[in-house]
Design an enzyme around this catalytic site. Structure first.
Site, PDB file in Angstrom:
ATOM      1  N   GLY A 319       0.824  -1.208   0.000  1.00  0.00           N
ATOM      2  CA  GLY A 319       0.000   0.000   0.000  1.00  0.00           C
ATOM      3  C   GLY A 319       0.855   1.254   0.000  1.00  0.00           C
ATOM      4  CD1 TRP A 322      -1.824   1.418  -5.850  1.00  0.00           C
ATOM      5  CD2 TRP A 322      -2.037   3.278  -4.635  1.00  0.00           C
ATOM      6  NE1 TRP A 322      -2.854   2.158  -6.389  1.00  0.00           N
ATOM      7  CE2 TRP A 322      -3.003   3.303  -5.658  1.00  0.00           C
ATOM      8  CE3 TRP A 322      -1.977   4.345  -3.742  1.00  0.00           C
ATOM      9  CZ2 TRP A 322      -3.909   4.351  -5.805  1.00  0.00           C
ATOM     10  CZ3 TRP A 322      -2.868   5.395  -3.893  1.00  0.00           C
ATOM     11  CH2 TRP A 322      -3.813   5.392  -4.915  1.00  0.00           C
ATOM     12  CG  HIS A 323       0.174   6.091  -1.179  1.00  0.00           C
ATOM     13  ND1 HIS A 323      -0.290   4.913  -0.625  1.00  0.00           N
ATOM     14  CD2 HIS A 323      -0.813   7.004  -0.972  1.00  0.00           C
ATOM     15  CE1 HIS A 323      -1.490   5.113  -0.114  1.00  0.00           C
ATOM     16  NE2 HIS A 323      -1.832   6.365  -0.306  1.00  0.00           N
ATOM     17  N   GLY A 324       3.765   5.646  -4.131  1.00  0.00           N
ATOM     18  CA  GLY A 324       4.884   6.245  -4.833  1.00  0.00           C
ATOM     19  C   GLY A 324       6.130   5.387  -4.783  1.00  0.00           C
ATOM     20  CG  PHE A 469       0.196   9.052  -5.315  1.00  0.00           C
ATOM     21  CD1 PHE A 469       1.579   9.130  -5.283  1.00  0.00           C
ATOM     22  CD2 PHE A 469      -0.522   9.679  -4.315  1.00  0.00           C
ATOM     23  CE1 PHE A 469       2.222   9.819  -4.289  1.00  0.00           C
ATOM     24  CE2 PHE A 469       0.124  10.368  -3.292  1.00  0.00           C
ATOM     25  CZ  PHE A 469       1.493  10.448  -3.288  1.00  0.00           C
TER      26      PHE A 469
END
Length: 469
Positions: A319, A322-324, A469
């Site tokens: 997770g 996923w953001h960066g 993102f």
């Protein structure tokens, strides 16, 4: 094309005037063209990528549904997942892993002559990739019948209100709304306008006024000590919430004006009682996606505590990624995984009461205060430019200094109405409660938000944080 721009307002007005004059199939065709135009304003080359993603998942879902052989069904769903993750990895993480590998070589005194290329990150790729990929998985699980209309599926993937920053919609919720005729009534228009007004208030008043304070602290970690560091952390906490929840409100409002219903993506997250409660309230579309397509398939909490903790760590690590593509996002994800594990342990021994337990008001306020500051600490990891900035900021935080007291008054002045509204929402559990208030009360609230937007709203158009993102 930013929501907080004159260009978008003109774009939407033109699209909406045409939309209400057309019948269902014409509306869908118009929305598809508008969505591709909206996305193409960032870079027309991105359109090729989103179309390929759409075509692959549309085709594989039909194959999965019509093929009887379990083995062939697994092959087709694997093609969809592999394609989506490969595209996401290449465009989002290629540069990260190459740079990390080079840094590792340099750490050991090696200087390899590696020629690399910089990959341009398509805006919103994480959002529409997850949305499209879940469609094929749901068909494979037998939870969804695939559509035969490529046009409808293209619109489901590219629907412009939520295309570049969510919410990440499930096909079983949004696709039927695409396929069925939509009837727009007065209540939908009122709800849509209210959500748009609230969203612009959160973005241009809350987020954009907090941004200069947060940027000053996080871009100059050595220059501030004590109170300014704390206020910078608070400012970013309100900036990212106002920015992201503001986008979600505008997206939901724009969709509602056209007869669509998008899921609630935020539910007073800073009033969460514990880490689990926080993820039920923050970025709900992503947290439920990770739960349903990663945490539960890994085994969830069904295989003992050790496996549960491992599954939580893996889920939150991914997770974070996923953001960066950066190490601070890895650290942010692991931090939240650790919080979830520690909360489970504390809850097991009775140290931290569940959100479903009957709590006294002082204990409830204490848990909210503790969780808010644990969340603020995670935002430090999220916002820093380099991991090395974290110990600097934490060390400076506990240095005595009362500089920049004016920042405190700015934060109170700007965020005060938001906190009052959040408290009211928390008590009523209805974001649209305002529509049932007496006309005089509704008018007062509308005028208050409009006044704040006109008097304190930033006109220089900060880009939405989650666009990256």
């Amino acid at each position: 094309m930013l929501f907080n721009s004159i260009l978008f307002l003109l774009f939407f007005c033109i699209v909406y005037l045409l939309y209400v004059s057309l019948k269902h199939r014409g509306q869908n065709l118009l929305l598809l063209v508008a969505s591709y135009l909206f996305y193409g304003t960032w870079d027309w080359r991105f359109l090729i990528l989103i179309f390929l993603t759409t075509l692959v998942d549309y085709t594989t879902a039909l194959k999965v549904y019509h093929v009887a052989s379990p083995r062939r069904r697994r092959i087709y769903v694997a093609i969809s997942i592999t394609f989506n993750l490969s595209i996401l990895f290449f465009f989002k993480y290629f540069n990260f892993f190459v740079d990390s590998t080079l840094s590792l070589f340099h750490f050991f005194g090696l200087n390899p002559d590696i020629v690399t290329i910089k990959i341009l990150l398509p805006v919103g790729i994480s959002f529409y990739t997850f949305q499209s990929m879940s469609y094929t998985i749901d068909v494979y699980r037998g939870q969804l019948t695939p559509t035969r209309s490529l046009l409808d599926y293209m619109l489901f993937v590219s629907f412009f209100p939520q295309l570049v920053a969510g919410p990440i919609e499930r096909a079983r919720e949004l696709l039927p709304q695409v396929q069925a005729p939509r009837c727009i009534d007065h209540a939908m228009v009122r709800e849509g306008l209210w959500l748009i007004l609230l969203g612009y208030f959160k973005k241009v008043v809350i987020a954009d006024n907090m941004a200069p304070i947060a940027n000053e602290v996080f871009n100059n970690p050595d220059a501030h000590q004590g109170l300014p560091v704390l206020l910078g952390i608070y400012a970013f906490a309100f900036q990212i919430y106002g920015d992201f929840s503001g986008y979600s409100n505008i997206a939901r409002g724009v969709a509602r004006l056209m007869g669509f219903h998008l899921m609630v993506n935020f539910a007073t997250p800073y009033f969460a009682l514990n880490p689990r409660d926080f993820w039920r309230r923050w970025h709900i579309s992503l947290s439920t996606w990770l739960r349903d397509y990663l945490y539960i398939p890994l085994g969830g909490n069904r295989k003992g505590p050790v496996r549960t903790y491992a599954n939580l760590s893996i889920t939150m690590l991914l997770g974070g990624l996923w953001h960066g593509a950066a190490w601070n996002f890895v650290a942010w994800g692991l931090y939240h995984g650790l919080l979830l594990i520690l909360h489970r342990l504390a809850e097991h021994v009775g140290f931290w009461r569940s959100e479903n337990a009957a709590l006294s008001r002082p204990l409830r306020l204490l848990q909210i205060g503790v969780m808010f500051h644990l969340t603020c600490l995670s935002w430090v990891l999220f916002r820093i430019n380099h991991l090395s900035d974290f110990p600097v900021l934490m060390g400076n935080l506990f240095t005595a200094s009362l500089d920049h007291v004016s920042w405190l008054w700015i934060i109170i002045l700007i965020t005060g109405p938001l906190l009052i509204f959040e408290i009211a929402w928390r008590r009523s559990d209805d974001l649209l409660k305002v529509k049932s208030l007496p006309p005089a009360a509704r008018l007062a609230i509308y005028c208050l938000l409009l006044g704040y937007i006109l008097l304190t709203g930033k006109g220089d158009g900060y880009e939405f944080i989650y666009f990256q993102f």
